[in-house]
Motif scaffolding. Sequence first.
Motif, PDB file in Angstrom:
ATOM      1  N   THR A 240       0.813  -1.211   0.000  1.00 17.87           N
ATOM      2  CA  THR A 240       0.000   0.000   0.000  1.00 17.87           C
ATOM      3  C   THR A 240       0.850   1.266   0.000  1.00 17.87           C
ATOM      4  O   THR A 240       0.352   2.338  -0.347  1.00 17.87           O
ATOM      5  N   GLY A 241       2.108   1.164   0.373  1.00 19.68           N
ATOM      6  CA  GLY A 241       2.994   2.321   0.294  1.00 19.68           C
ATOM      7  C   GLY A 241       3.403   2.658  -1.128  1.00 19.68           C
ATOM      8  O   GLY A 241       3.852   3.770  -1.408  1.00 19.68           O
ATOM      9  N   VAL A 242       3.219   1.720  -2.049  1.00 14.94           N
ATOM     10  CA  VAL A 242       3.685   1.893  -3.430  1.00 14.94           C
ATOM     11  C   VAL A 242       2.537   1.847  -4.440  1.00 14.94           C
ATOM     12  O   VAL A 242       2.605   2.459  -5.493  1.00 14.94           O
TER      13      VAL A 242
ATOM     14  N   ILE B 242       8.216   1.444   7.325  1.00 13.03           N
ATOM     15  CA  ILE B 242       8.732   1.312   5.965  1.00 13.03           C
ATOM     16  C   ILE B 242       7.715   1.855   4.964  1.00 13.03           C
ATOM     17  O   ILE B 242       8.084   2.523   3.987  1.00 13.03           O
ATOM     18  N   GLN B 243       6.429   1.613   5.194  1.00 10.23           N
ATOM     19  CA  GLN B 243       5.386   2.157   4.321  1.00 10.23           C
ATOM     20  C   GLN B 243       5.446   3.675   4.305  1.00 10.23           C
ATOM     21  O   GLN B 243       5.363   4.297   3.251  1.00 10.23           O
TER      22      GLN B 243
ATOM     23  N   LYS C 225       6.904   8.659   1.439  1.00 13.09           N
ATOM     24  CA  LYS C 225       7.711   9.880   1.350  1.00 13.09           C
ATOM     25  C   LYS C 225       8.666   9.837   0.160  1.00 13.09           C
ATOM     26  O   LYS C 225       8.891  10.845  -0.501  1.00 13.09           O
ATOM     27  N   LEU C 226       9.221   8.662  -0.112  1.00 15.25           N
ATOM     28  CA  LEU C 226      10.152   8.503  -1.212  1.00 15.25           C
ATOM     29  C   LEU C 226       9.475   8.733  -2.563  1.00 15.25           C
ATOM     30  O   LEU C 226      10.039   9.377  -3.453  1.00 15.25           O
TER      31      LEU C 226
END
Length: 113
Positions: free
Chosen positions: A28-30, A85-86, A91-92
Amino acid sequence: MISGKNFADQGVKLLMTGMWAFVILLFTGVCYKFFVVSMIVIYIFMFGAGMLLKIGLHFFIPKGFIHPLVAIVADIVLVLTGGVIQYGLMKLFYKFPLSKVAFGAAIKREMNV
Protein backbone atom coordinates in the motif's frame (compact mmCIF):
# COMPACT_ATOMS: atom_id res chain seq x y z
CA MET A 1 -8.43 -24.48 26.95
CA ILE A 2 -6.31 -24.81 23.81
CA SER A 3 -3.98 -27.78 23.67
CA GLY A 4 -2.21 -30.18 21.37
CA LYS A 5 -1.98 -29.67 17.63
CA ASN A 6 -4.53 -26.86 17.70
CA PHE A 7 -2.30 -24.86 20.04
CA ALA A 8 0.77 -25.40 17.82
CA ASP A 9 -1.13 -24.41 14.68
CA GLN A 10 -2.35 -21.14 16.19
CA GLY A 11 1.16 -19.75 16.65
CA VAL A 12 2.16 -20.56 13.07
CA LYS A 13 -1.05 -19.06 11.69
CA LEU A 14 -0.61 -15.92 13.77
CA LEU A 15 2.95 -15.50 12.55
CA MET A 16 1.91 -15.96 8.92
CA THR A 17 -0.83 -13.36 9.39
CA GLY A 18 1.77 -10.90 10.65
CA MET A 19 4.00 -11.60 7.66
CA TRP A 20 1.16 -11.00 5.22
CA ALA A 21 0.23 -7.78 7.06
CA PHE A 22 3.85 -6.62 6.66
CA VAL A 23 3.79 -7.33 2.91
CA ILE A 24 0.43 -5.62 2.44
CA LEU A 25 1.67 -2.54 4.30
CA LEU A 26 4.63 -2.35 1.92
CA PHE A 27 2.30 -2.83 -1.04
CA THR A 28 0.00 0.00 0.00
CA GLY A 29 2.99 2.32 0.29
CA VAL A 30 3.69 1.89 -3.43
CA CYS A 31 0.46 0.79 -5.16
CA TYR A 32 -1.14 4.22 -5.66
CA LYS A 33 1.88 5.48 -7.57
CA PHE A 34 2.88 2.36 -9.54
CA PHE A 35 -0.29 0.27 -9.63
CA VAL A 36 0.40 -2.20 -12.45
CA VAL A 37 4.00 -2.88 -11.47
CA SER A 38 3.11 -3.26 -7.80
CA MET A 39 0.25 -5.67 -8.62
CA ILE A 40 2.59 -7.86 -10.66
CA VAL A 41 5.27 -7.80 -7.96
CA ILE A 42 2.87 -8.57 -5.12
CA TYR A 43 1.28 -11.42 -7.09
CA ILE A 44 4.65 -13.01 -7.79
CA PHE A 45 5.85 -12.40 -4.23
CA MET A 46 2.70 -13.73 -2.54
CA PHE A 47 2.58 -16.82 -4.74
CA GLY A 48 6.28 -17.56 -4.25
CA ALA A 49 6.34 -16.71 -0.57
CA GLY A 50 3.23 -18.77 0.08
CA MET A 51 4.84 -21.80 -1.47
CA LEU A 52 8.17 -21.23 0.28
CA LEU A 53 6.50 -20.69 3.65
CA LYS A 54 4.49 -23.85 3.33
CA ILE A 55 7.60 -25.83 2.43
CA GLY A 56 9.86 -23.97 4.89
CA LEU A 57 7.59 -24.50 7.88
CA HIS A 58 8.27 -28.21 7.70
CA PHE A 59 12.06 -27.79 7.60
CA PHE A 60 12.86 -24.77 9.80
CA ILE A 61 10.24 -24.79 12.53
CA PRO A 62 10.47 -27.89 14.71
CA LYS A 63 7.22 -29.77 14.24
CA GLY A 64 5.52 -26.53 13.14
CA PHE A 65 5.44 -25.12 16.67
CA ILE A 66 5.64 -21.44 17.53
CA HIS A 67 4.24 -20.33 20.85
CA PRO A 68 1.27 -17.98 20.25
CA LEU A 69 2.70 -15.31 22.57
CA VAL A 70 5.94 -15.25 20.57
CA ALA A 71 3.89 -15.00 17.38
CA ILE A 72 1.86 -12.09 18.77
CA VAL A 73 4.99 -10.16 19.74
CA ALA A 74 6.52 -10.89 16.33
CA ASP A 75 3.29 -9.71 14.65
CA ILE A 76 3.35 -6.44 16.54
CA VAL A 77 6.97 -5.89 15.53
CA LEU A 78 6.17 -6.77 11.90
CA VAL A 79 3.19 -4.41 11.74
CA LEU A 80 5.10 -1.52 13.34
CA THR A 81 8.12 -2.10 11.10
CA GLY A 82 5.87 -2.39 8.04
CA GLY A 83 4.16 0.87 8.96
CA VAL A 84 7.48 2.70 9.28
CA ILE A 85 8.73 1.31 5.96
CA GLN A 86 5.39 2.16 4.32
CA TYR A 87 5.71 5.74 5.55
CA GLY A 88 9.24 5.89 4.15
CA LEU A 89 8.10 4.53 0.78
CA MET A 90 5.27 7.05 0.65
CA LYS A 91 7.71 9.88 1.35
CA LEU A 92 10.15 8.50 -1.21
CA PHE A 93 7.55 8.33 -3.98
CA TYR A 94 5.62 11.47 -3.00
CA LYS A 95 6.68 13.44 -6.09
CA PHE A 96 5.51 10.80 -8.56
CA PRO A 97 2.01 11.27 -10.03
CA LEU A 98 -0.84 9.00 -8.99
CA SER A 99 -1.40 5.97 -11.20
CA LYS A 100 -4.10 6.57 -13.79
CA VAL A 101 -4.94 2.86 -13.74
CA ALA A 102 -5.64 2.93 -10.01
CA PHE A 103 -7.80 6.05 -10.10
CA GLY A 104 -9.03 6.07 -13.71
CA ALA A 105 -12.63 5.02 -12.99
CA ALA A 106 -12.99 7.47 -10.11
CA ILE A 107 -11.67 10.34 -12.22
CA LYS A 108 -14.04 9.48 -15.09
CA ARG A 109 -17.02 9.45 -12.71
CA GLU A 110 -16.11 12.84 -11.29
CA MET A 111 -15.67 14.42 -14.71
CA ASN A 112 -19.08 13.18 -15.94
CA VAL A 113 -20.94 14.74 -13.02
